[in-house]
Write an enzyme that holds these catalytic residues in place. Structure first.
Site, mmCIF file in Angstrom:
data_model
loop_
_atom_site.group_PDB
_atom_site.id
_atom_site.type_symbol
_atom_site.label_atom_id
_atom_site.label_comp_id
_atom_site.label_asym_id
_atom_site.label_seq_id
_atom_site.Cartn_x
_atom_site.Cartn_y
_atom_site.Cartn_z
ATOM 1 N N ASP A 109 0.737 -1.263 -0.466
ATOM 2 C CA ASP A 109 0.303 -0.111 -0.331
ATOM 3 C C ASP A 109 0.789 1.035 0.370
ATOM 4 O OD1 ASP A 109 -1.670 2.016 -0.156
ATOM 5 O OD2 ASP A 109 -2.595 0.926 2.382
ATOM 6 N N ASP A 281 -1.092 5.381 -6.675
ATOM 7 C CA ASP A 281 -1.216 4.768 -5.762
ATOM 8 C C ASP A 281 -1.305 2.920 -5.919
ATOM 9 O OD1 ASP A 281 -2.701 3.770 -2.851
ATOM 10 O OD2 ASP A 281 -4.406 4.785 -3.678
#
Length: 409
Positions: A109, A281
């Site tokens: 992440d 992301d």
């Protein structure tokens, strides 16, 4: 501080895993780009279908809302409110903790910086486990964990073992199915407020020469596939073609709290999003753009909204007529071909969609442009371009790959 480069075993004071790891790698680093770093970690994509078909759009839009909210709540970080992890599609790295090591499957992440275990596989204490007694708690919007900070030996691939590394051990967790936790490679500030006794990251002994992570994804049409790679302390030149072009991190709030950049987007020669700030992301699957840009894209492609999946749907004729979707970053343009703009047709049923339909991977972020985080270049962008996250020089880099123009989907 104990350093043994021969055995690649490193001990540092408690800090985020990414900070400690890259400090270890940079001890003898020169201030130039390091190609073919020896420390790599495979990443596997996994569709979470435990509850039936998945709603990728719902998860991505929830994550986008949480990403924006953390910027708004920076003056109250003690709430530990940071970005929601996308639990519809996970990008998983196998990380060893303890001695002998237990392997934990952790979500990669870039939108958070805490590394923790225990959501699925319970934490196994060994002789290297040290309970600091410090509570740790993080809320991810649609998920959370709380527990205790430990220090332990962490093993990444076959290249590096880190001793006395700070990790979170979950006593309770919600919102994580089929995974054991998170390996956070987001900006360090995102860990603030999650520990009661914060470590001092301004210690002179913690000056890092080159904090760089290279990420490679490859398009895949299977439910589970080891199709990615993290490279720490440099890049993997076998994963990209040509040169890496860098752009500075944006200073626009709240994109500046993440791996934020400035870009504009054109469909063919038509501008659908003027230059604005957004983020890159790994935790977002789709490409999300401001609502006004999304409306222009929908109109330009002739797509219709599919009520079942929430995605745009096009006909075969419309697919044949699709123009490139161009992401203009600085003086460079990164073009998504027609094939790169669609969801893998072999995986349509995992979305609850029809095997015969063609779905687009571009969708709405849920808010209009001008809010400081107007786009998210998610996994479906990153699987077509090699990406480099460079903290030292405050920049993000992209390069073409063998899959930039692939017709995989």
């Amino acid at each position: 501080m104990i350093i043994s480069l021969q055995h690649r075993s490193i001990m540092f004071p408690a800090a985020s895993l990414l900070t400690t790891l890259l400090l270890a790698l940079s001890i003898a680093a020169s201030p130039v780009e390091i190609r073919n770093s020896p420390i790599t970690l495979p990443i596997a994509r996994r569709l979470n279908t435990s509850g039936g078909s998945i709603n990728i759009l719902q998860h991505d839009q929830s994550r986008a809302a949480a990403l924006k909210n953390v910027g708004e709540n920076t003056l109250n970080r003690r709430t530990g409110s940071i970005a929601v992890t996308n639990d519809a599609v996970g990008y998983i790295a196998a990380v060893g903790v303890g001695s002998p090591a237990t392997t934990y499957n952790l979500i990669v992440d870039t939108g958070s910086s805490n590394t923790w275990v225990g959501a699925g596989t319970a934490y196994v204490k060994t002789s290297t486990s040290v309970d600091t007694g410090e509570p740790v708690e993080v809320t991810y919007g649609s998920g959370s964990f709380s527990g205790t900070e430990y220090t332990d030996t962490v093993t990444l691939g076959s290249g590096l073992t880190i001793t006395a590394q700070s990790i979170g051990v979950a006593a309770t967790s919600t919102g994580f199915t089929g995974v054991d936790g998170i390996i956070g490679i987001g900006p360090l500030d995102l860990t603030e407020g999650t520990l009661t006794d914060e470590p001092d990251y301004d210690d002179p002994d913690c000056i890092i020469s080159e904090i760089v992570v290279g990420i490679s994804f490859e398009p895949t049409t299977t439910e589970t596939d080891t199709n990615g790679e993290l490279t720490f302390g440099g890049t993997d030149a076998t994963k990209y073609t040509g040169d890496i072009a860098y752009t500075p991190l944006t200073t626009t709030y709240p994109a500046s709290y993440y791996w934020g950049i400035n870009e504009s987007i054109t469909y063919g020669t038509t501008t659908i999003l003027s230059e604005t700030a957004g983020i890159v992301d790994t935790g977002t699957t789709l490409i999300l753009i401001a609502t006004n840009a999304f409306s222009k894209y929908e109109s330009a492609t002739g797509a219709t909204l599919d009520r079942t999946t929430g995605l745009l749907r096009i006909t075969t004729t419309q697919y044949d007529a699709l123009e490139d979707l161009n992401f203009n970053v600085g003086s460079n343009t990164y073009a998504l071909t027609a094939n790169a703009q669609i969801w893998p047709r072999a995986l349509n049923t995992y979305l609850g969609g029809s095997a015969d339909y063609i779905y687009l991977v571009v969708n709405s972020i849920g808010t209009p442009s001008g809010e400081g985080l107007d786009f998210i270049n998610g996994y479906t962008f990153l699987e077509r371009f090699y990406s480099v996250f460079d903290t030292t020089n405050s920049q993000v880099g992209f390069a073409t790959t063998a899959y930039t123009d692939a017709t995989t989907n």
